[in-house]
Write a protein that holds these residues in place. Structure first.
Motif, PDB file in Angstrom:
ATOM      1  N   VAL A  57       1.194  -1.170   0.210  1.00 30.48           N
ATOM      2  CA  VAL A  57       0.125   0.047   0.042  1.00 30.48           C
ATOM      3  C   VAL A  57       0.900   1.237   0.073  1.00 30.48           C
ATOM      4  N   VAL A  58       1.847   1.269   0.800  1.00 31.56           N
ATOM      5  CA  VAL A  58       2.695   2.216   1.026  1.00 31.56           C
ATOM      6  C   VAL A  58       3.397   2.422  -0.493  1.00 31.56           C
ATOM      7  N   GLY A  59       4.114   1.427  -1.013  1.00 27.11           N
ATOM      8  CA  GLY A  59       4.661   1.655  -2.226  1.00 27.11           C
ATOM      9  C   GLY A  59       3.784   2.178  -3.348  1.00 27.11           C
ATOM     10  N   LEU A 116      -3.089   1.088 -12.502  1.00 26.79           N
ATOM     11  CA  LEU A 116      -2.472  -0.123 -12.708  1.00 26.79           C
ATOM     12  C   LEU A 116      -0.989  -0.166 -12.692  1.00 26.79           C
ATOM     13  N   THR A 117      -0.538   0.648 -13.218  1.00 25.35           N
ATOM     14  CA  THR A 117       1.083   0.866 -13.415  1.00 25.35           C
ATOM     15  C   THR A 117       1.689   1.106 -11.863  1.00 25.35           C
ATOM     16  N   GLY A 118       1.034   1.890 -11.240  1.00 22.17           N
ATOM     17  CA  GLY A 118       1.409   2.124  -9.862  1.00 22.17           C
ATOM     18  C   GLY A 118       1.564   0.965  -9.155  1.00 22.17           C
ATOM     19  N   PHE A 119       0.254   0.148  -9.248  1.00 21.54           N
ATOM     20  CA  PHE A 119       0.405  -1.005  -8.445  1.00 21.54           C
ATOM     21  C   PHE A 119       1.590  -2.085  -8.871  1.00 21.54           C
ATOM     22  N   PHE A 120       1.432  -2.136 -10.169  1.00 24.41           N
ATOM     23  CA  PHE A 120       2.638  -3.271 -10.789  1.00 24.41           C
ATOM     24  C   PHE A 120       4.102  -2.838 -10.213  1.00 24.41           C
ATOM     25  N   GLN A 121       4.287  -1.532 -10.329  1.00 22.78           N
ATOM     26  CA  GLN A 121       5.765  -1.182  -9.969  1.00 22.78           C
ATOM     27  C   GLN A 121       5.689  -1.005  -8.073  1.00 22.78           C
ATOM     28  N   ALA A 122       4.692  -1.077  -7.577  1.00 21.65           N
ATOM     29  CA  ALA A 122       4.727  -1.160  -6.091  1.00 21.65           C
ATOM     30  C   ALA A 122       5.144  -2.530  -5.901  1.00 21.65           C
ATOM     31  N   VAL A 123       4.675  -3.592  -6.554  1.00 20.55           N
ATOM     32  CA  VAL A 123       4.907  -4.907  -6.159  1.00 20.55           C
ATOM     33  C   VAL A 123       6.321  -5.205  -6.588  1.00 20.55           C
TER      34      VAL A 123
END
Length: 434
Positions: free
Chosen positions: A228-230, A255-262
Motif C-alpha cells: 500500500v505504501v509503495g 494499474l502501473t502504480g500497483f505493478f511497480q509497487a509490487v
C-alpha cells in the motif's frame, strides 16, 4: 554456498557455449558468469539483452537456472531424494531445513513437498493465463505464446525479473491481463513457502487467522502495508511525470502504480522506464527493495519479518518495556540479535559496494545506490547502467547478487571456522547511548 556456487559455474559453462548465443561468437566469460549468477540468484540484472543476445538454448539455460535458484539447491536435492528413494536421510533433512528455514526437523518433509506443490500450481496457472493472453490478445503463434507464458511465469514466481522483451514489460504497461497475473505471482513467490504451506493446512482444517503462527501473521501484514505504501508513493511521485505516468489515463496510472509497487518485492520487471523516474521515486524504491519479501521464499532483501521485528523493538524501547511482544507472543533475545545482525551486515555491504562503485564508475550516487541495492536484494531493477559497468564493477555486482541470495548472516556463518561459546563473562557496565 558450495551448492549455489556450483550451479553458477555450471550455468556459466553452458552459457559460454557458442550455441547459447544468437550470434556466431560465444559469450565472453564475464558476460556468461554475470548472467548465470543473476539467474541462479533470481535477480534479473543483465549485461546482455536476453531476447536479442541469447539463443533459444541460452534462454532455456537461463530459465533452468532461475528455477533451480528459486527452488533452492538443497531443497531440490531433497525433492529428488523423495521421488527416487521415497525417504530422506537425516543429513539431507538437516540441509533442507537450513535452506528452507523450517522450524523443526519433522516439518522438513512436508515443507519440501509443499514447496514443490506450490511451485507447480502457481507456475502452471500463470503459464496458462499468460500464454492465452499472448496468443489471443497479442497475436503470438501458439508455440511462441506458450514459451513466452512459461518463461515469464517461472521468472515471475521466482522473483527473477528476466523477460523476453528488450524493454522488460513496458510494452504491456496498460494490459491488466499481463500485469496483474505477473504481480500476483511475484507476491505469491515473495511470501515464502512456509507461509503458503501453513495457509493451506489451516484452510483445509477450517482454522481462523488467530491460529496462524507469528511468522505468517507478520509476513502477511507487513507485505500488505509495504504494498500500500509503495502503491501510494508511486502514484504520488510519478502521477504527473511526462516521461513515465504522465501520458497515461487515470486507470492505467493506478494499474502501473500497483505493478511497480509490487516489483520491489525483488521481482525486477518494470513497466516504467526507471531511468526517467524522479530521484524521490528511486529513493522510495531503494527502501522497498532493501526490505524485500518474506523469509524462505524466492524474494531477497533483509526480509519483511526482519524489518517488522526491528519496528517492534523500537516501539518497545520507546514505551520503556524490557521485552518485545508481538500478537501476544514474546520475541526472544536471540531473534532480536539476529535481526539486528542481518540489517547491520546488509547496510555495511551496501555502503561498501556503493563506495567502491563510486570510485571506479562515472555514474551518480542515486544511480549507483539503486543498482547496488537492486543487486544485493536480488531485485533486478536498474536505471540502465548495468551494461555500462566496467569488468570490476560487474564482478562487484556478481558478488552482491550471490551474497544477497544466500543472506548476509548465512555467508558470515559459513565463512566462520566454528562457533565459540563464552566460558566466562566480564562485569557488566552500561555505556552512554544517544
Amino acid at each position: 554456498m558450495g551448492g549455489f556456487a556450483a550451479v553458477v559455474l555450471i550455468g556459466t559453462a553452458l552459457l559460454s557455449l557458442p550455441a547459447a548465443t544468437a550470434g556466431p561468437a560465444a559469450a565472453p566469460p564475464l558476460t556468461a558468469l554475470f548472467t548465470a549468477a543473476s539467474a541462479v540468484c533470481v535477480t534479473g540484472l543483465i549485461v546482455a539483452d536476453t531476447p536479442a543476445y541469447w539463443s533459444a538454448f541460452g534462454q532455456t539455460v537461463i530459465l533452468g537456472l532461475i528455477q533451480v535458484g528459486g527452488f533452492g539447491v538443497m531443497t531440490l536435492a531433497t525433492v529428488l531424494g523423495l521421488l527416487v528413494t521415497r525417504r530422506v536421510r537425516l543429513r539431507m533433512q538437516l540441509r533442507a531445513g537450513a535452506e528452507a528455514k523450517s522450524l523443526t526437523l519433522g516439518e522438513v518433509r512436508r515443507l519440501v513437498v509443499g514447496v514443490l506443490q506450490v511451485t507447480v500450481v502457481f507456475e502452471a496457472l500463470l503459464t496458462a493465463v499468460l500464454a492465452a493472453r499472448m496468443v489471443l490478445g497479442h497475436g503470438e503463434p501458439p508455440l511462441r505464446g506458450l514459451w513466452l507464458g512459461l518463461f515469464h511465469a517461472v521468472s515471475a514466481f521466482n522473483n527473477a525479473g528476466f523477460a523476453l522483451y528488450s524493454d522488460s514489460l513496458e510494452s504491456f504497461a496498460t494490459d491488466p491481463w499481463i500485469c496483474v497475473p505477473v504481480a500476483l505471482a511475484v507476491i505469491a513467490g515473495g511470501l515464502g513457502f512456509p507461509v503458503w504451506v501453513e495457509l493451506y493446512r489451516h484452510a483445509r482444517r477450517g482454522r481462523e487467522p488467530h491460529h496462524w503462527t507469528l511468522h505468517a501473521k507478520i509476513t502477511l501484514v507487513a507485505t500488505a502495508v509495504l504494498l500500500v505504501v509503495g502503491w501510494a508513493g508511486f502514484l504520488l511521485l510519478e502521477w504527473r511525470n511526462p516521461a513515465t505516468m504522465g501520458p497515461l489515463s487515470a486507470g492505467d496510472k493506478v494499474l502501473t502504480g500497483f505493478f511497480q509497487a509490487v516489483m520491489p518485492r525483488t521481482a525486477g520487471f518494470n513497466s516504467l522506464p526507471f531511468g526517467e523516474v524522479h530521484t524521490q521515486t528511486l529513493f522510495l524504491t531503494d527502501m522497498l527493495m532493501f526490505v524485500g519479501g518474506g523469509s524462505a521464499g524466492t524474494a531477497g532483501g533483509i526480509k519483511v519479518t526482519t524489518f517488522a521485528l526491528l519496528a517492534f523493538v523500537v516501539y518497545a524501547n520507546v514505551r520503556g518495556e524490557s521485552s518485545v511482544h508481538v500478537a501476544h507472543r514474546r520475541i526472544t533475545e536471540g531473534v532480536i540479535q539476529q535481526a539486528i545482525t542481518v540489517v547491520l551486515l546488509a547496510i555495511g555491504l551496501v555502503f561498501s559496494a556503493t563506495m567502491a562503485l563510486m570510485a571506479i564508475t562515472p555514474f551518480t550516487l542515486d544511480q549507483i545506490l539503486f543498482e547496488v541495492i537492486s543487486a544485493f536484494s536480488t531485485v533486478g531493477l536498474s536505471t540502465g547502467i548495468t551494461g555500462d559497468l566496467s569488468p570490476a564493477g560487474e564482478v562487484i555486482i556478481v558478488g552482491l547478487m550471490f551474497t544477497g541470495r544466500l543472506g548476509p548472516i548465512t555467508v558470515a556463518t559459513a565463512l566462520a571456522l566454528r562457533r565459540r561459546g563464552r566460558r566466562f563473562e566480564y562485569p557488566e557496565e552500561r555505556p552512554i547511548v544517544g
